[in-house]
Design a protein around this motif. Structure first.
Motif, PDB file in Angstrom:
ATOM      1  N   SER A 118       0.832  -1.205   0.000  1.00 23.93           N
ATOM      2  CA  SER A 118       0.000   0.000   0.000  1.00 23.93           C
ATOM      3  C   SER A 118       0.871   1.261   0.000  1.00 23.93           C
ATOM      4  N   THR A 119       1.930   1.247   0.786  1.00 25.50           N
ATOM      5  CA  THR A 119       2.857   2.389   0.823  1.00 25.50           C
ATOM      6  C   THR A 119       3.520   2.585  -0.531  1.00 25.50           C
ATOM      7  N   ILE A 120       3.959   1.491  -1.143  1.00 24.89           N
ATOM      8  CA  ILE A 120       4.603   1.569  -2.464  1.00 24.89           C
ATOM      9  C   ILE A 120       3.607   2.080  -3.510  1.00 24.89           C
ATOM     10  N   GLU A 121       2.370   1.593  -3.465  1.00 17.68           N
ATOM     11  CA  GLU A 121       1.351   2.060  -4.418  1.00 17.68           C
ATOM     12  C   GLU A 121       1.127   3.557  -4.264  1.00 17.68           C
ATOM     13  N   HIS A 122       1.046   4.008  -3.017  1.00 14.36           N
ATOM     14  CA  HIS A 122       0.830   5.434  -2.767  1.00 14.36           C
ATOM     15  C   HIS A 122       1.996   6.264  -3.325  1.00 14.36           C
ATOM     16  N   LYS A 123       3.225   5.793  -3.100  1.00 15.40           N
ATOM     17  CA  LYS A 123       4.399   6.515  -3.619  1.00 15.40           C
ATOM     18  C   LYS A 123       4.396   6.519  -5.140  1.00 15.40           C
ATOM     19  N   MET A 124       4.008   5.403  -5.751  1.00 18.96           N
ATOM     20  CA  MET A 124       3.961   5.332  -7.215  1.00 18.96           C
ATOM     21  C   MET A 124       2.909   6.297  -7.756  1.00 18.96           C
ATOM     22  N   GLU A 130       3.157  13.496 -10.188  1.00 18.79           N
ATOM     23  CA  GLU A 130       4.177  14.529 -10.372  1.00 18.79           C
ATOM     24  C   GLU A 130       4.716  14.524 -11.799  1.00 18.79           C
ATOM     25  N   VAL A 131       4.885  13.337 -12.386  1.00 15.33           N
ATOM     26  CA  VAL A 131       5.374  13.239 -13.767  1.00 15.33           C
ATOM     27  C   VAL A 131       4.378  13.878 -14.711  1.00 15.33           C
ATOM     28  N   PHE A 132       3.105  13.579 -14.539  1.00 13.88           N
ATOM     29  CA  PHE A 132       2.094  14.146 -15.440  1.00 13.88           C
ATOM     30  C   PHE A 132       1.889  15.637 -15.205  1.00 13.88           C
ATOM     31  N   GLU A 133       2.125  16.077 -13.998  1.00 17.98           N
ATOM     32  CA  GLU A 133       2.001  17.500 -13.724  1.00 17.98           C
ATOM     33  C   GLU A 133       3.180  18.267 -14.322  1.00 17.98           C
ATOM     34  N   THR A 137       5.280  22.224 -20.884  1.00 18.25           N
ATOM     35  CA  THR A 137       4.975  23.628 -20.647  1.00 18.25           C
ATOM     36  C   THR A 137       5.144  23.963 -19.174  1.00 18.25           C
ATOM     37  N   ASN A 138       4.734  23.042 -18.301  1.00 16.30           N
ATOM     38  CA  ASN A 138       4.872  23.278 -16.850  1.00 16.30           C
ATOM     39  C   ASN A 138       6.329  23.226 -16.431  1.00 16.30           C
ATOM     40  N   CYS A 139       7.098  22.293 -17.038  1.00 16.60           N
ATOM     41  CA  CYS A 139       8.520  22.137 -16.668  1.00 16.60           C
ATOM     42  C   CYS A 139       9.308  23.355 -17.122  1.00 16.60           C
ATOM     43  N   GLU A 140       8.980  23.909 -18.293  1.00 19.76           N
ATOM     44  CA  GLU A 140       9.698  25.080 -18.777  1.00 19.76           C
ATOM     45  C   GLU A 140       9.474  26.248 -17.855  1.00 19.76           C
ATOM     46  N   LYS A 141       8.251  26.356 -17.338  1.00 19.89           N
ATOM     47  CA  LYS A 141       7.963  27.466 -16.435  1.00 19.89           C
ATOM     48  C   LYS A 141       8.718  27.283 -15.107  1.00 19.89           C
TER      49      LYS A 141
END
Length: 143
Positions: A118-124, A130-133, A137-141
């Motif tokens: 469950s902890t590993i799933e939550h971290k994943m 975070e990857v999708f966020e 365009t977001n990373c350049e900013k």
């Protein structure tokens, strides 16, 4: 003829005195003793083993008269096994105790593994979020 399998409706122990009070009992002899092979009569103090279902004279199984009298009372929590079966019952109960302990250990370890998964799933999920966020365009900013 006596009901050879007569049993009190509440007690797990069957004695000759209970069997001879069967409506079908005519006071005749029944099965042979599992130890001495002589017939266990209605007038004898005899017990039937719950496991092998053989009849035994109490003297052949070293059962004191006081113990027989106690066993003859209707007590659903009391069991009686002949000397031979008693050894097997003891071994079986010890095995069951070991099995229960192993089962409890496995359940505890499984709960621990579930918690870690469950902890590993939550971290994943957090990492994927975070990857999708962090889209180009977001990373350049951010830089």
């Amino acid at each position: 003829m006596a009901d050879r399998n007569a049993k009190s409706t509440t007690s797990k122990v069957t004695t000759r005195s209970q069997s001879k009070h069967s409506p079908e009992s005519d006071g005749t002899t029944i099965e042979p003793c599992g130890t001495c092979k002589k017939l266990v009569k209605d007038c004898d103090k005899g017990l039937r083993c719950e496991l092998c279902t053989l009849w035994f004279h109490i003297s052949c199984q070293n059962v004191p008269a006081e113990v027989y009298d106690f066993l003859a009372r209707d007590n659903p929590s009391v069991h009686w096994y002949c000397l031979c079966c008693s050894e097997h019952v003891d071994k079986t109960l010890k095995f069951i105790q070991k099995f229960q302990k192993s089962h409890e250990t496995l359940v505890s370890e499984l709960d621990s593994v579930k918690s870690r998964v469950s902890t590993i799933e939550h971290k994943m999920q957090t990492g994927i979020k975070e990857v999708f966020e962090c889209r180009p365009t977001n990373c350049e900013k951010a830089n």
